[in-house]
Design a protein around this motif. Sequence first.
Motif, mmCIF file in Angstrom:
data_model
loop_
_atom_site.group_PDB
_atom_site.id
_atom_site.type_symbol
_atom_site.label_atom_id
_atom_site.label_comp_id
_atom_site.label_asym_id
_atom_site.label_seq_id
_atom_site.Cartn_x
_atom_site.Cartn_y
_atom_site.Cartn_z
ATOM 1 N N LYS A 202 -19.113 -36.381 34.062
ATOM 2 C CA LYS A 202 -18.251 -35.446 34.780
ATOM 3 C C LYS A 202 -18.195 -34.124 34.024
ATOM 4 C CE LYS A 202 -15.469 -39.188 36.646
ATOM 5 N NZ LYS A 202 -14.132 -39.822 36.701
ATOM 6 N N THR A 203 -18.029 -33.066 34.774
ATOM 7 C CA THR A 203 -17.973 -31.733 34.185
ATOM 8 C C THR A 203 -16.560 -31.460 33.692
ATOM 9 O OG1 THR A 203 -19.691 -30.952 35.680
ATOM 10 C CG2 THR A 203 -18.325 -29.282 34.593
ATOM 11 N N GLU B 161 -17.844 -24.410 39.693
ATOM 12 C CA GLU B 161 -16.969 -25.580 39.651
ATOM 13 C C GLU B 161 -15.500 -25.162 39.527
ATOM 14 O OE1 GLU B 161 -20.969 -26.701 37.912
ATOM 15 O OE2 GLU B 161 -19.583 -25.020 37.787
ATOM 16 N N ILE C 246 -13.711 -29.072 32.910
ATOM 17 C CA ILE C 246 -13.226 -27.735 33.233
ATOM 18 C C ILE C 246 -11.984 -27.470 32.399
ATOM 19 C CG2 ILE C 246 -12.382 -26.192 35.045
ATOM 20 C CD1 ILE C 246 -15.297 -26.990 35.372
ATOM 21 N N HIS D 106 -19.014 -22.570 33.949
ATOM 22 C CA HIS D 106 -18.780 -23.400 35.129
ATOM 23 C C HIS D 106 -18.017 -22.618 36.204
ATOM 24 C CE1 HIS D 106 -20.094 -26.720 32.630
ATOM 25 N NE2 HIS D 106 -19.090 -26.530 31.794
ATOM 26 N N TYR E 109 -14.900 -34.027 38.082
ATOM 27 C CA TYR E 109 -14.441 -33.172 36.997
ATOM 28 C C TYR E 109 -13.425 -33.875 36.104
ATOM 29 C CZ TYR E 109 -16.193 -29.734 40.338
ATOM 30 O OH TYR E 109 -16.974 -29.052 41.233
#
Length: 447
Positions: free
Chosen positions: A44-45, A324, A47, A321, A73
């Motif tokens: 998962k990204t 996103e 943030i 990002h 995320y």
Amino acid sequence: MKKSLALLAVLTFLAGAVSCKKDTESSSDTVVIPVGDTTNGSEKTEIKLFAMTNFHRNDNDPMKNFVNNSNKYTLTETEFYGSDTDVTQSLTDMNVEILSGNIPDIIVTQGNCMDKLIKKDYMTDLTPLMENYDGVKPDDLLPNVLDSIKKDGEINFIYNEFSFAAVVAKTKNLGDKDMTNWSYKDAIETYKNMPEGMQFIDGIYENKDYYSYMLTKVGYDSIDFENNTCDFDGPFRETLEFLSDNIESGDFNGWDGYEMLNDKALLMRSMSGCGLNAITADLFYELEGSDLTFVGYPSINGQGAITSTAPVFGIMEQSPHKAEAWEIINSLFTEEIQCDPNYTTTTPVLKDAVPEFVSEKNKWAAWSIHKQNPSHLDQDKSFKMTPEQIQQCVDYVQSIKIDPLFDPQINRIMEEEYMKVYNKEQTVDQCINLLNDRISLYLSEND
């Protein structure tokens, strides 16, 4: 074209900001919001979000829900605690984190703090993100909302709702002239010509409140924020001289009961947080059975509404990002959120959301403008706003000038000086000279 954000410039500015209070303990606290099942090993990204205001209202916050349900995320929040009136320490603490290499993707803060970041080219232009990705587009916004966030062809921040501070009067007590967002001259002349025995503002217990009401917007209008200059020697002086000559220091015992309802007072004291919501419904309820005029605060330019947009959202230029981050911010602008008074509790920013927001569909929502109250005039009946009154509010919120970059520190400086006139501690001339000097210095230091 937006200037590139040079790393050296970033570090130089942040070092300067940090040095002022480098011995002060940080007030930050990091909160990691989980997003669904993390046991399956899916990547998962992360943030990163820096917040200088407590913008999450509850566990049903739309942004949190979106992150939790997306399964894409991990949102890491770092909150920098401070007061609503003094954000110096919070801003310094945030700069310390950035200087250490902890670069956020999203910043959530007050408008005046965001303005400082924008002036240093920290924030990215959101326009390409809005135009190239699904979700809200610039033209979806109310025209006055778009005007308030677009500058030099760029949109460097956005907000998802707004409110205003309401000062109203019974229209019949204002004569034939339309006094919507009245000027300082209109307010002064109206005060001078009030019927004997009528109070200017309802529920006043200290006459210093007249100074705050008459001078707040006139003072702000005396500042040219584009060129960082000010001139308090015109309308502000005229208004202050009127107050000094007519409003004496001392306590005033206001009437009990409904002064406005009984025509004992001209203006209803400001109610903050008004919008297309239940707070405005209460405002109309207090003056049940009368046509109202939103006189606002006396101003120089006829734009007398004092608005609030906190918090505002932006994306760092250095964020890796951006797309996103925008997807997460965009979750606040869905029709589901914008049209529901349980989520958007003041005024939505989308043009298409407004009609549904004030429709009978939402009449049972806690924050609905359709709120009902027991009638003052008939104990067997209830009061609710008429369709005409609701439309009046819809028209008003779409006409006011929204100022998301309002700086409370400027208001504090003005209040410090004009209250000395009220307390007979300095003359009008001394006040004007000090304000011109102090505000000019503040503007130059915060450019």
